[in-house]
Scaffold this active site. Structure first.
Site, PDB file in Angstrom:
ATOM      1  N   HIS A  36      -7.869  20.433  -1.673  1.00  0.00           N
ATOM      2  CA  HIS A  36      -7.776  20.358  -3.131  1.00  0.00           C
ATOM      3  C   HIS A  36      -8.442  21.551  -3.780  1.00  0.00           C
ATOM      4  CE1 HIS A  36      -6.147  16.370  -2.744  1.00  0.00           C
ATOM      5  NE2 HIS A  36      -5.947  16.369  -4.052  1.00  0.00           N
ATOM      6  N   LYS A 101      -8.116   5.686  -2.385  1.00  0.00           N
ATOM      7  CA  LYS A 101      -8.786   4.402  -2.641  1.00  0.00           C
ATOM      8  C   LYS A 101      -9.808   4.572  -3.742  1.00  0.00           C
ATOM      9  CE  LYS A 101     -12.209   4.892   1.088  1.00  0.00           C
ATOM     10  NZ  LYS A 101     -13.616   4.829   0.706  1.00  0.00           N
TER      11      LYS A 101
END
Lengths: 171, 277
Positions: A36, A101
């Protein structure tokens, strides 16, 4: 149970509502912290990306090493929050879905709504269970990152919960 | 006679066992929670978690892909007369086990500059001395999603049990759905800051249902458990009555000016394994 096949258009994803349990199919890519950071850096510097994000879903995972004869090692989701700072840039670049999550930041919720994307949560800690839902896996970028490399996964009946829908509604 | 090879082989197999076979107390707690859960989504997830540990055990696969930072408690018998470098032997065992067990190597050389060490060493080793001739080794592979939710509170010495309970519940609320609930909560109370944090972690190596060492702390732990499950976070945050698997408290005397309180979380994949040489 609703099903979604990736790559998926925003239009298809817009039918999903926060809280729904769905089954995911198709081709997705993986990426976590370092990926990322590097993708967001490249986007900022307007450099070419080593992976195509258009219409893609990214799964936040770093699998365990593959045993001989296995398709992939254990591969449950990692905590999504750590990706928050980089997510709006990736959504702007065409990413349509994320799988991880836990909760996301206000900025991510806003960006999901703006780009009509979807954020799914899958079953954290169920690494052995989820590897059974992966039908093929290969490294396609950042091999030097080891467990953090970008894989292309083909998935079938991969369970997920719509956590943030394309209208910005959360579970 | 305990040799370096004994220690390394033992640590290696403990790393593999802890990561592939869920502790029996955690299995029981998951099954009990699943039977009592009324929320349909929560029940779906708990059933998947039960299937997950069964697949992992059958296929000798890691229960979770985060096979942890390797924490090792080495309790050394005063009469064991070990003339070997235990730390070196433990680390050799970690490297061996993570390779042999196809466990993920998650350790980086430098906290800021990063760079994977490639074999999950170094382990975090806590040494202590016990009476006798034996060496007890406990391996606690600690996933970092839950470790990131650790908390230390330096409460006032006048803090009441009610304040302690509220503080722990605030930490559970803050962890929310992020760190794979249902959680096992380790609590350390007393000592200095470092001791409290150590005790909170050590508490995770005690069985679910230990609660605490005295009736006072057992009842405090039970109270936190009851109120924690009422927070309606649920498995992975989908709501429901299953937010905690258990609460264990360990304590140590402390200073007149303070009341250190540390909270360490384990996700539902509560892993540890021990052996005595």
């Amino acid at each position: 149970m609703k099903t979604i096949t990736f790559p998926a258009t925003n239009k298809k994803l817009s039918k999903l509502k926060a809280g729904e349990l769905v089954l995911l199919y198709g081709t997705i890519i993986t990426g976590r912290d370092q990926v990322h950071k590097q993708l967001a850096d490249k986007l900022r510097l307007k450099k070419k990306l080593p992976v195509n994000l258009k219409g893609q879903a990214i799964y936040y995972v770093g699998p365990t090493p593959c045993k001989p004869g296995e398709i992939v090692g254990s591969c449950g989701p990692t905590t999504s929050r750590r990706m928050d700072a980089f997510t709006p840039a990736l959504l702007k670049a065409g990413l349509t879905a994320m799988i991880g999550k836990g909760n996301r930041s206000k900025e991510v919720i806003k960006a999901v709504k703006k780009y009509r994307a979807v954020y799914f949560a899958t079953i954290g800690g169920a690494g052995a269970y989820l590897k059974k839902k992966v039908t093929s896996a290969k490294i396609i970028a950042f091999p030097e990152l080891g467990p953090e490399a970008v894989y292309e996964f083909k998935i079938a009946a991969f369970p997920a919960i719509v956590w943030i829908d394309s209208r910005g509604k959360t579970l | 006679m305990i040799t370096a090879k004994n220690i390394a082989d033992t640590v290696s197999s403990l790393c593999i066992r802890a990561n592939t076979v869920l502790r029996s107390d955690a299995k029981k707690a998951l099954n009990r929670s699943c039977a009592c859960e009324k929320n349909a989504k929560a029940k779906f997830i708990l059933n998947a978690l039960i299937e997950n540990y069964k697949i992992a055990e059958k296929e000798q696969s890691p229960i979770c892909q985060d096979t942890g930072i390797t924490i090792v408690f080495a309790e050394i018998g005063l009469q064991a007369n070990l003339k070997i470098d235990i730390g070196k032997a433990v680390n050799a065992g970690v490297a061996q086990g993570y390779k042999k067990g196809y466990l993920r190597k998650s350790m980086v050389k430098d906290p800021v500059l990063r760079g994977n060490t490639g074999n999950n060493t170094p382990a975090i080793i806590y040494y202590s001395f016990i009476p006798g001739k034996k060496l007890k080794l406990t391996v606690l592979p600690k996933g970092f999603g839950s470790e990131n939710k650790s908390k230390l509170f330096m409460l006032n010495p006048t803090a009441t049990p009610e304040e302690i309970k509220k503080t722990v519940l605030s930490a559970i609320k803050e962890a929310g759905p992020d760190a794979c609930p249902p959680y096992m909560v380790g609590i350390g109370i007393g000592g200095d800051a470092g001791k409290a944090v150590f005790l909170a972690k050590k508490a995770l190596t005690y069985k679910i249902g230990f609660w605490g060492e005295t009736s006072f702390y057992k009842s405090l732990a039970r109270d936190i458990y009851k109120n924690g499950n009422a927070l309606n976070i649920g498995p992975l945050g989908v709501k429901g009555r299953t937010t905690l698997l258990g609460v264990n408290i360990l304590t140590f005397p402390t200073h007149i000016a303070g009341l250190p309180l540390a909270v360490n979380f384990s996700c539902h994949v509560l892993r540890s394994a021990s052996a005595t040489l």
